[in-house]
Design an enzyme around this catalytic site. Structure first.
Site, PDB file in Angstrom:
ATOM      1  N   SER A 201       0.838  -1.199   0.000  1.00 51.00           N
ATOM      2  CA  SER A 201       0.000   0.000   0.000  1.00 51.00           C
ATOM      3  C   SER A 201       0.871   1.246   0.000  1.00 51.00           C
ATOM      4  CB  SER A 201      -0.891  -0.002   1.242  1.00 51.00           C
ATOM      5  OG  SER A 201      -1.568   1.223   1.368  1.00 51.00           O
ATOM      6  N   THR A 241      -9.188   1.926 -15.429  1.00 52.86           N
ATOM      7  CA  THR A 241      -8.207   2.955 -15.794  1.00 52.86           C
ATOM      8  C   THR A 241      -7.261   3.209 -14.626  1.00 52.86           C
ATOM      9  OG1 THR A 241      -9.774   4.003 -17.289  1.00 52.86           O
ATOM     10  CG2 THR A 241      -7.947   5.371 -16.521  1.00 52.86           C
ATOM     11  N   CYS A 327      -9.263   0.489  10.852  1.00 49.58           N
ATOM     12  CA  CYS A 327     -10.341  -0.145  10.087  1.00 49.58           C
ATOM     13  C   CYS A 327     -11.428  -0.705  11.000  1.00 49.58           C
ATOM     14  CB  CYS A 327      -9.775  -1.266   9.225  1.00 49.58           C
ATOM     15  SG  CYS A 327      -8.397  -0.719   8.240  1.00 49.58           S
TER      16      CYS A 327
END
Length: 404
Positions: A201, A241, A327
């Site tokens: 990440s 994309t 989270c």
């Protein structure tokens, strides 16, 4: 010294100015779509994307062709775990992971259970590490995938992934490693660890949010079922994309981590020890959760007995820390990671995670030590249990009228 003080580097990191500068041209000037092969706008974007791919690959000892761009680590974990399990299910439907994994892995495993897979969730030792012998004992003829993180997001505890990788390689089982909290902070090499899939990440290494990567081994080739249908971008693994500015930022962040990571780790470790020793000197009944010897440099997860973690966080509101993973911190349940380590519910509730990083200063650490010591003492003054313990009462021998 600026207030508030940021000490939640495991939740996210600020974008390094050098990363931001590298990204800026790709918003307005070089704005092309990297998949546009017929003109210079697309070519320039593609060139930047491929240069970033090289940098991320170099950081983890991979080849550029093995890096797949995603929207972040949660997507990388989902693509690795579900994609591999679904592709190789004809060989077997048994998966192995650890009870302290990130929710993105655990919940992917639970989703696969609903699809008919069988998952073994391994216990960890008291120090938060996985004993490789437990993994070896859990492997079966029909095991197709093992998913074990490198460093834990709550405790910073580092698993012995080289040994885990040797076990999985010898057994012919795929090994996925969530390296989000370690890449850029600790040496992490996919070859040394015999890793087949690794999640990364950008925003955990001073890059932008919303961009991640998945390392997918090519020799021997690892196959995955794509989790999103579309134009077949990223060699068919991940349609959509590409986020060119984000990817450029990830590349620059990876380059900086590769060049400066070792020196930075040394500095951050010294700050972490300054914080730990300062708290230790000022307070009693303080427990460091997880192994100190095997840990990312900037992590200190501490339980302050007889103090509610939430109450302490409110008392030090000018210091950004967390009580668990960002989270799952919306939940008032005690950390499942600490509970899996055998830590009592009360101690788990009293835990705070301090995350130090690139822009943390000695002055900030000293201020936080003074503040936390003062507030913990004040909160404990209001705790009848703490008072009883100080008077020598053994709380375990007391029979409570209304056991909770």
């Amino acid at each position: 010294m600026k207030i508030p003080i940021y000490m939640d580097y495991h939740a996210t990191t600020p974008v390094d100015r050098r990363v931001l500068e590298a990204m800026l041209p790709y918003f307005a000037e070089d704005f092309g779509n990297a998949a546009s092969k017929s003109h210079a706008f697309g070519w320039r974007a593609e060139e930047a994307v491929e240069a970033a791919r090289e940098e991320v690959a170099r950081l983890v000892g991979a080849s550029a062709k093995e890096i797949v761009w995603t929207s972040g680590a949660t997507e990388s974990d989902n693509l690795a775990v579900k994609g591999a399990a679904q592709f190789y299910q004809s060989k077997g439907k048994h998966l192995v992971t650890c009870k302290t994994e990130h929710k993105a892995v655990l919940d992917s495993m639970h989703a696969l259970e609903r699809q008919g897979f069988e998952v073994t969730f391994l216990d960890v030792e008291k120090d938060g590490r996985l004993d490789p012998a437990r993994l070896r004992a859990a492997l079966r003829e029909d095991t197709i995938l093992v998913s074990i993180m490198h460093a834990n997001n709550e405790t910073g505890v580092v698993h012995p992934i080289e040994e885990i990788g040797r076990i999985t390689r010898a057994a012919g089982v795929l090994f996925h490693c969530d390296a989000v909290q370690s890449a850029g902070k600790l040496p992490f090499d996919v070859e040394d660890a015999n890793v087949d899939l690794a999640s990364l990440s950008a925003h955990k290494m001073y890059g932008p949010k919303g961009v991640g990567a998945l390392y997918v081994r090519r020799k021997p080739r690892v196959r995955l079922i794509a989790q999103m249908d579309g134009g077949g971008h990223e060699r068919g693994f991940r349609s959509g994309t590409l986020n060119v500015p984000g990817i450029v930022g990830f590349g620059k962040a990876a380059e900086l981590a590769r060049l400066e990571g070792a020196a930075e780790a040394e500095r951050v470790l010294a700050l972490r020890e300054r914080l730990r020793k300062g708290l230790d000197a000022g307070l009693d009944l303080l427990t460091v959760n997880g192994s100190l010897a095997h840990r990312v440099p900037g992590n200190l997860n501490v339980s302050f007995a007889y103090v509610e973690g939430e109450a302490l966080m409110m008392a030090i509101k000018d210091v950004a820390v967390s009580s668990g993973s960002a989270c799952t911190s919306a939940s008032l349940e005690p950390s499942y990671v600490l509970r899996a380590m055998g830590i009592s519910e009360d101690l788990a509730h009293s835990s705070i995670r301090f995350g130090l990083g690139r822009f943390t200063t000695e002055e900030e650490v000293d201020h936080v030590v003074r503040l936390v010591v003062e507030k913990v003492r004040k909160l404990r003054e209001m705790s009848p249990l703490y008072e009883m313990v100080k008077e020598g009462v053994d709380l375990s021998q007391i029979e409570w009228a209304n056991p909770h």
